[in-house]
Design a protein around this motif. Structure first.
Motif, mmCIF file in Angstrom:
data_model
loop_
_atom_site.group_PDB
_atom_site.id
_atom_site.type_symbol
_atom_site.label_atom_id
_atom_site.label_comp_id
_atom_site.label_asym_id
_atom_site.label_seq_id
_atom_site.Cartn_x
_atom_site.Cartn_y
_atom_site.Cartn_z
ATOM 1 N N ASP A 426 0.851 -1.193 0.000
ATOM 2 C CA ASP A 426 0.000 0.000 0.000
ATOM 3 C C ASP A 426 0.895 1.254 0.000
ATOM 4 O O ASP A 426 2.135 1.162 -0.121
ATOM 5 N N ILE A 427 0.284 2.416 0.204
ATOM 6 C CA ILE A 427 0.981 3.705 -0.004
ATOM 7 C C ILE A 427 2.267 3.921 0.781
ATOM 8 O O ILE A 427 3.130 4.661 0.340
ATOM 9 N N ILE A 463 0.988 0.005 -5.172
ATOM 10 C CA ILE A 463 -0.079 0.983 -5.387
ATOM 11 C C ILE A 463 0.471 2.195 -6.131
ATOM 12 O O ILE A 463 1.602 2.642 -5.868
ATOM 13 N N TRP A 537 -1.890 -1.425 -8.639
ATOM 14 C CA TRP A 537 -3.156 -1.086 -7.973
ATOM 15 C C TRP A 537 -3.365 0.423 -8.128
ATOM 16 O O TRP A 537 -2.579 1.205 -7.626
ATOM 17 N N ASP A 539 -5.593 3.266 -6.971
ATOM 18 C CA ASP A 539 -6.594 3.582 -5.937
ATOM 19 C C ASP A 539 -6.917 5.082 -6.014
ATOM 20 O O ASP A 539 -6.244 5.836 -6.728
ATOM 21 N N ARG A 599 -10.134 1.151 -8.048
ATOM 22 C CA ARG A 599 -11.294 1.359 -7.179
ATOM 23 C C ARG A 599 -12.419 2.041 -7.955
ATOM 24 O O ARG A 599 -13.573 1.701 -7.813
ATOM 25 N N TRP A 612 -12.445 -3.633 -6.907
ATOM 26 C CA TRP A 612 -12.957 -4.187 -5.650
ATOM 27 C C TRP A 612 -13.910 -3.181 -5.030
ATOM 28 O O TRP A 612 -13.965 -2.029 -5.463
ATOM 29 N N ASP A 615 -13.846 0.457 0.695
ATOM 30 C CA ASP A 615 -13.613 0.407 2.145
ATOM 31 C C ASP A 615 -14.821 -0.103 2.918
ATOM 32 O O ASP A 615 -15.563 0.660 3.531
ATOM 33 N N PHE A 648 -12.326 -4.079 5.630
ATOM 34 C CA PHE A 648 -11.196 -3.144 5.672
ATOM 35 C C PHE A 648 -11.084 -2.476 7.049
ATOM 36 O O PHE A 648 -10.038 -2.491 7.687
ATOM 37 N N HIS A 673 -7.654 -7.746 2.886
ATOM 38 C CA HIS A 673 -7.057 -6.420 3.036
ATOM 39 C C HIS A 673 -7.524 -5.831 4.359
ATOM 40 O O HIS A 673 -8.589 -6.187 4.863
#
Ligand code: NOJ
Length: 944
Positions: A426-427, A463, A537, A539, A599, A612, A615, A648, A673
């Protein structure tokens, strides 16, 4: 202004505790155009079609439609399409400004078909694709009626809600000039010239319109405030809407994304369903609120057939759904035209309302639900076959802290014998949220980390968000700033908003040069520290702007070509992913299939990979809603979707986590996740029993990979998604029309995951064909269930209620492995489940699992068939793949008589080889061990 980390935490924690704050998002009442349209009075419509203006061409027709109150002429263009569809476009005839036409959703310009003038009378015109599939255009009041083989299936403007807000000049000056304009960008939008409007009428042009809009000064037409945000609306009102009724259809589905039931509910006592891509934390359940993506497509389902409407518009859109008790859509004219159509009984009606853009609508005439899906995916495309790893299990978390953590996670999956294909970063893996970079300390040796993953056949996903940190040392920012690549403010300066990195700007993906630039960033010599096993990814691509109205971009910001963000909002996220897709194609030298998770999405996003459901939270309700959400996406073309396994936000109780793994294992995209403030919850961290149950669930996914893979291949060919509502296969079984807890994978597996806390039994609905009683076999015990209706199934914590349809053959791979790549050469088990007549059939698709070679014929696609004591494997087409493995086990369920002998014969050999088998008389199960049948040859078995 800089958004510091504490501030970010504040935003997140706030939502983390409380769930969605509805007050941050508009209701229809707070959205002036939605409110105006909802208030449109019903019949008589203010619009008439001037039938004398008909101008007919080979594949299209033009008719003037006049707003009689304001005397504004519009042009209605009708286009006949190949494959039983009509397209209509409506826009001003002499517009002050060009309307935005969505360009990126369709795969290509749709193939047109000859249009036939079936009838022309003073009060109506009938245009046909053939004598049956036709459209009736009524003059006064203006309405359209569509017919297919089932009769009258769609009416547009039957209720008279059509309203088209033409571009106009403001008569009264505002007290205060709302926003400065940028003459440079303003002038990029030219008024329509005569040719562009396709002024083809043979009649003299209508008189110059007199603008006598009574509504001129209604609040919100020329500027609008929401909370502290001001929308300057320099072009005034431009919205349009119309009612569409579906006589004969009691159910409508589609218009994802909403956390709601699959069958859309009547919205009259609340808000309409909203289509506006938004970043919504822990969203509200069973709600029409907008979420991250928007697909303006509905399918209406009648007793047997179905029709669809694709409303191609990328602006904010609201859709009211109404249960009409009966009557209401058959005019006396209709009775005449259709040879005595009777008033319909209860049926569904929708009312689409969009803020701007062209009115561009496709009517898909079915006549069956699969036909509608094929028509829709024929227009907007299909999901290309994913790589095998992409449909296996993914382990994600915000965040895996450093390269040691990554190593620790995949080693522990190995220690616990849990299959795993992909780890996600992730970020926090970036250097201060600068995408395409690595944190130099935590990921100092990303290539070493990658090697360890690749050695185990595993992949990594990183990401890459589309907000760019405004940091003068960041190469992406420098390039985007220097080249004018950012979305612009109303004053022509680069727009600045807040997102994860703090002050950020947003590349304007409507600019082809930006798309090309973004694509190039994925090259190995630019995106350092990555290898071919790194996938992407995207997002926050709604786009998410923390300090923007409703957490997104202001509508008056400006894009390439001078379009306002208002016109294009819902398509922004798709263009980000399109550019990433092109980048991965180039980086894989057009040989490796890309994998991207997004997303945000729009119609057509299915062409780029997976999405997906954003959240969600660790609550049973979120697990339950994941089923209708994925189904709704599936029937709107998005074949490759799933939700965050475990939820999430928040920490799932162990039983919820288990049930979520079991459900996720049977959804197309399977990824766990968790939010950064949750406790670690990798499945190896649990007690022995929990670990074992989750291991079994993941292994069930891996065992079925050959079946999933075949379904994805077939989806690429046909547009029919792997995960299906029951009614897609049983369109006449009306008890299936509103089910949210059960679904089919392909046409052969019925899945009813346990989604209730402490359940010891679940009620499963078994559908059936009218002609024959379908038998369903429990996939573990082979217990059979016959006959339509609910049955109660006992469930312990291990149990995932999954049933194989009698009449099907399912390929599996049963040897447990660490990752799907290691299963590539493993042998198959074929499970043959016989129907009442003792027959079964199925398909199997095999290729290298990663490259585009299959498009050059390097694959095997075979048909498996069992009847009258003969099981055969035959190639369905010319594809060939030498490395296709073999069959190690065949299980035949429902075989009433034990055979004496079984012989195998492989194509090209003369030998008849006798095979070993075992027969369980009580359960009627036959097991053939080690038949060693190769899948790159045709073969058959004969039972004596
Ligand atoms: C929002 C996404 O929905 C979530 O999955 C992700 O973990 C965070 N952004 C941080 O990147």
């Amino acid at each position: 202004m800089r958004l510091n980390r504490n501030c970010l935490f504040f935003i997140l924690s706030f939502c983390y505790v409380k769930g969605v704050d509805k007050g941050n998002f508009k209701s229809c009442e707070q959205s002036s155009f939605c409110k105006r349209h909802r208030a449109t009075r019903e019949t008589p419509s203010a619009y008439i079609a001037d039938l004398k203006s008909l101008s007919l061409h080979k594949e299209r027709a033009f008719i003037d439609v006049i707003n009689v109150e304001a005397n504004i002429p519009l042009t209605l263009e009708i286009i006949a399409l190949h494959n039983y569809a009509f397209r209509i476009k409506i826009q001003e005839k002499n517009g002050l400004r060009k309307r935005y036409q969505v360009e990126n959703a369709l795969v290509r310009e749709p193939e047109t078909a000859p249009i036939i003038l079936l009838e022309k009378k003073d009060d109506h015109i009938v245009l046909g694709l053939d004598a049956v599939n036709r459209m009736v255009i009524q003059g006064n009041p203006f309405r359209l009626d569509l017919f297919n083989k089932d009769g009258h299936v769609i009416t547009m403007n039957g209720r008279g809600m059509f309203k088209f807000e033409h571009y106009r000049t403001r008569k009264t000056l505002p007290e205060e000039i709302p926003m400065e304009h940028n003459p440079e960008t303003d002038s990029q939008i030219e008024p329509l010239d005569a040719e562009e409007v396709q002024q083809t009428s043979e009649e003299p042009p209508a008189e110059v319109p007199v603008n006598n809009d009574a509504e001129e000064t209604e609040p919100g037409m020329w500027e609008e405030d929401y909370k502290s945000h001001h929308d300057s609306k320099p072009y005034g009102p431009s919205s349009f809407g119309v009612d569409l009724s579906f006589p004969g259809s009691n159910h409508v589905y589609g218009i994802p994304e909403h956390a709601d039931s699959l069958a859309l509910r009547d919205t009259l006592n609340g808000d309409p369903y909203r289509l506006y891509n938004l970043d919504v934390f822990e969203y509200e359940l069973w709600s029409p609120m907008a979420l991250y993506g928007a697909i303006p497509f509905v399918m209406a389902k009648g007793k047997e057939g179905a029709v669809g409407v694709y409303w191609q518009n990328a602006a904010e859109t609201w859709v009211d759904v109404r249960d009409v008790p009966g009557g209401g859509v058959v005019s006396s004219l209709m009775k005449l035209v259709s040879g005595g159509a009777s008033e319909p009984g209860p049926h569904k009606e929708v009312h689409f309302i969009s803020e701007s853009g062209l009115m561009d609508v496709f009517f898909l005439l079915g006549p069956g639900p699969k036909d509608v899906l094929q028509q829709y995916t024929g227009l907007t495309g299909v999901t290309p076959l994913p790589q095998m790893f992409a449909i296996a299990y993914h382990q994600c978390r915000w965040n895996y802290n450093d390269q040691e953590d990554v190593q620790f996670v995949h080693e522990n999956f190995d220690k616990e014998d849990m299959p795993l294909d992909v780890i996600w970063l992730d970020i926090e893996h970036t250097d201060n949220k600068k995408y395409f970079t690595w944190d130099p300390i935590k990921f100092s040796d990303s290539l070493g980390m990658m090697k360890n993953l690749s050695d185990k056949g595993r992949k990594l996903v990183t990401i890459v968000d589309p907000h760019i940190k405004r940091d003068s040392n960041y190469f992406i920012h420098k390039d985007c700033e220097a080249n004018g690549f950012y979305i612009k403010d109303t004053n022509g300066k680069d727009f600045e908003g807040w997102c994860w990195p703090g002050s950020s700007s947003y590349p304007d993906f409507f600019n082809p040069a930006v798309r090309e630039y973004w694509k190039e960033q994925y090259a190995f010599d630019k995106y350092h520290g990555t290898t071919k096993d790194v996938y992407i990814w995207n997002d926050m691509n709604e786009p998410s702007v923390f300090n923007g109205p409703e957490v997104t971009m202001h509508k008056d910001k400006l894009h390439h070509g001078g379009w306002e963000h208002r016109d294009v909002h819902n398509i922004y996220g798709m263009l980000v992913v399109d550019s990433t897709f092109q980048g991965l194609m180039a980086r894989g030298e057009n040989k490796l299939r890309p994998f991207i998770l997004s997303r945000s999405f729009f119609a057509g996003s299915q062409r780029y990979g997976a999405i997906w459901t954003g959240d969600n939270g660790a609550e049973w309700g979120h697990l339950q809603v994941s089923i209708p959400m994925v189904l709704s996406l599936s029937i709107a073309g998005m074949a490759f979707t799933g939700g965050d396994v475990g939820g999430f936000f928040k920490n799932p109780e162990t039983d919820l986590l288990i049930r979520w793994y079991q459900a996720g294992a049977y959804q197309p995209f399977f990824r766990a996740h968790a939010h950064e403030q949750t406790r670690r919850r990798e499945p190896y961290l649990y007690d022995e029993t929990t670990k074992d149950i989750i291991r079994q669930a993941i292994r069930q996914r891996y065992a079925l990979l050959p079946y999933w893979y075949t379904l994805f291949y077939e989806n690429e060919k046909t547009g029919i998604p792997p995960m299906r509502p029951l009614w897609l296969e049983y369109p006449k079984d009306s008890d299936t029309f509103a089910l949210d807890d059960v679904y089919l994978l392909g046409d052969s597996l019925l899945v009813r995951p346990v989604t209730e806390s402490k359940a010891t039994s679940v009620k499963v609905y078994f559908p059936s064909d009218e002609s024959a009683m379908t038998i369903w076999y429990d996939v573990e015990t082979y217990e059979t269930f016959t006959g339509r209706g609910y049955k109660s199934i006992e469930v312990d914590m291990y149990k995932i209620p999954v049933f194989q349809r009698g009449g099907s053959i399912i390929p599996k791979k049963l040897r447990p492995r660490r990752s799907s790549v290691l299963m590539q050469h493993d042998p198959y088990t074929l499970v043959v489940a016989l129907d009442e007549e003792g027959k079964a059939s199925g398909t199997l698709y095999i290729d290298d699992g990663e490259s585009f070679d299959y498009r050059e014929g390097k694959y095997v696609y075979g048909h498996l068939d069992y009847q009258r004591g003969k099981l055969s494997f035959r190639f369905l087409d010319a594809g060939r793949y030498s490395d296709a493995s073999w069959v190690e086990r065949i299980i035949v369920a429902g075989l009433r008589l034990k055979p004496h002998k079984i012989f195998a014969q492989i194509q090209g050999t003369k030998d008849h080889v006798e095979l070993d088998f075992k027969y369980e008389a009580k359960m009627h199960i036959l097991t053939i061990r080690k038949p060693k049948l190769p899948m790159n040859y045709e073969w058959h078995l004969q039972f004596y």
